[in-house]
Design an enzyme around this catalytic site. Structure first.
Site, PDB file in Angstrom:
ATOM      1  CB  SER A 161      -0.961  -0.051   1.177  1.00 50.03           C
ATOM      2  OG  SER A 161      -1.936   0.937   1.066  1.00 50.03           O
ATOM      3  CG  HIS A 365      -5.937  -2.000   0.261  1.00 51.32           C
ATOM      4  ND1 HIS A 365      -5.242  -1.707  -0.894  1.00 51.32           N
ATOM      5  CD2 HIS A 365      -5.279  -1.363   1.248  1.00 51.32           C
ATOM      6  CE1 HIS A 365      -4.219  -0.914  -0.606  1.00 51.32           C
ATOM      7  NE2 HIS A 365      -4.216  -0.694   0.688  1.00 51.32           N
TER       8      HIS A 365
END
Ligand code: NAG
Ligand code: NAG
Ligand code: NAG
Ligand code: NAG
Length: 391
Positions: A161, A365
């Site tokens: 990320s 995610h």
């Protein structure tokens, strides 16, 4: 993530204070040192100072020091993220293959809340940092430290990320660092966020409202581990049946729905390790990148931009300079690092050896680090790439 945190804080304020702190699970209570000893049997700890005076914590699970790996975490997190899933974590999978694993911690988080001259509780300038500083300084310092300690010329870098965005920033701004990275593995990669924001326009608007509020009340640190909001978030999201449900739904809303990935039993461990502090500026820079649809430096407003950058708009990062060999691993149900955005990265970045997808339609995610299924879907991909570059 931003919306998650803000919503959690809002919802939790009235409720959390009235709750008892029920028993904290062992993995919630343990810090990185404790978790590493428990699951990997060994750990080393270093304090490393950046050129601009921040004292960063670097952890190491020692292994074959001819092939060091450096792992960089996401926003509002710490190195804990890579090991809180215990035996199912990436750290343990890498350890089982004998790698020498180093873990960075960005300035301002729970472990790196220190500076040679600035006091984070008294000097607001301590908190003037975002992805730019995490890349330009924190990552550069961490890479140099690992190379110095191991005596090798290159390391393998794994980012998750925001940990991918900062690697692009470093390589674009200080291209000599490309030569220090043997291979870069980008999990849930982020730099452009055009597609994501087309789907969630409200996120940015709400985000900027909160930034304004924070500025007004001079809130520089967001969700620090020892702060009241940190304690309230933990207590609401980790110890209370309703809180666990609400916070889990918020996480799904932001990162993609995957009930099998994030099991409710894990929430009380998770929220003792997340969120654990960053700066308002970090969030603001993210929002600017979303709103402007430009992967550019921090926007100080036209006057200050002219002074700093010699242009009214902040300059975009030059992705053509990000030349290290890289692999992008994306997930189909990732709402934050949307496929359209990672696809654009894969086209614009040079030397993308492979742009691959997790073999599950529901993977989102946060599953990269927090799902038990990451061991099945992500770790084999990572290990295969590492083996190719480290044998
Ligand atoms: C981690 O936990 C151990 C045991 O509680 C403690 O001694 C140590 O100071 C902690 N480390 C950090 C960086 O907080
Ligand atoms: C983790 O795995 C090790 C080795 O397989 C095992 O001894 C240990 O009990 C496991 N720990 C947990 C908490 O499951
Ligand atoms: C940091 O804050 C302290 C206490 O308010 C103050 O004395 C000091 O001058 C500040 N340092 C800087 C560099 O601003
Ligand atoms: C590591 O840094 C120290 C201090 O700057 C230096 O003396 C040493 O030669 C370096 N080691 C390597 C392998 O680069």
């Amino acid at each position: 993530m931003l919306l998650t945190i803000l919503a959690v804080i809002l919802y939790s304020a009235p409720v959390a204070l009235s709750l008892d702190n029920k028993e904290v699970p062992e993995d919630g209570r343990l810090n990185f040192t404790g978790l590493a000893l428990k699951y990997a049997g060994a750990v080393q700890e270093y304090d490393v100072t950046t050129e601009d005076g921040y004292v960063l914590k670097i952890y190491r699970i020692p292994g074959d020091n001819t092939k060091p790996l450096l792992l960089m975490h996401g926003i509002l997190a710490t190195s804990d993220d890579f090991i809180i899933s215990g035996n199912d974590s990436l750290a343990v999978s890498l350890k089982n293959e004998g790698y020498d694993i180093w873990f960075g911690n960005y300035r301002g988080n729970r472990y790196s809340r220190r500076h040679m001259t600035l006091d984070p509780d008294a000097n607001s300038t301590f908190w003037y940092f975002g992805p730019h500083e995490h890349g330009y300084h924190d990552l550069a310092t961490s890479i140099d430290f690992v190379l110095n300690r191991t005596g090798v010329k290159q390391l393998s870098l794994i980012g998750y990320s925001e940990g991918t965005m900062i690697a692009y920033i470093l390589a674009a701004e200080r291209p000599e660092y490309n030569d220090k990275i043997k291979v870069f593995i980008a999990m849930a990669p982020i730099c452009h966020v055009d597609k994501m924001i087309e789907r969630h326009p409200v996120l940015v608007e709400i985000g900027f409202i909160f930034i304004k509020l924070f500025k007004h009340f001079k809130v520089e640190e967001i969700a620090g581990f020892d702060s009241i909001t940190g304690a309230m978030t933990r207590s609401f999201c980790g110890h209370n049946a309703i809180g666990i449900k609400v916070c889990r739904q918020i996480l799904f809303l932001v990162s993609g729905n995957d009930p099998e990935g994030l099991i409710p039993e894990f929430m009380s461990t998770l929220f003792w390790h997340y969120p654990v502090g960053t700066s308002r500026t970090n969030l603001e820079h993210f929002l600017q990148i979303m709103a402007s649809k430009r992967f550019a430096k921090f926007d100080y407003g036209p006057v200050e931009n002219l002074r700093r950058y010699k242009s009214k708009l902040p300059p975009e990062y030059d992705l053509s300079k990000v030349t290290m060999s890289k692999y992008l691993i994306a997930a189909r149900n990732d709402r934050l690092s949307a496929l359209g955005d990672s696809g654009r990265q894969a086209k614009e970045l040079p030397n993308v050896m492979e742009y691959t997808f997790v073999d599950s339609d529901s993977f989102n995610h946060i599953d990269f680090l927090w799902s038990r299924q990451s061991r099945q879907y992500v770790h084999p991909k990572v290990l295969k790439i590492l083996k190719e570059y480290n044998s």
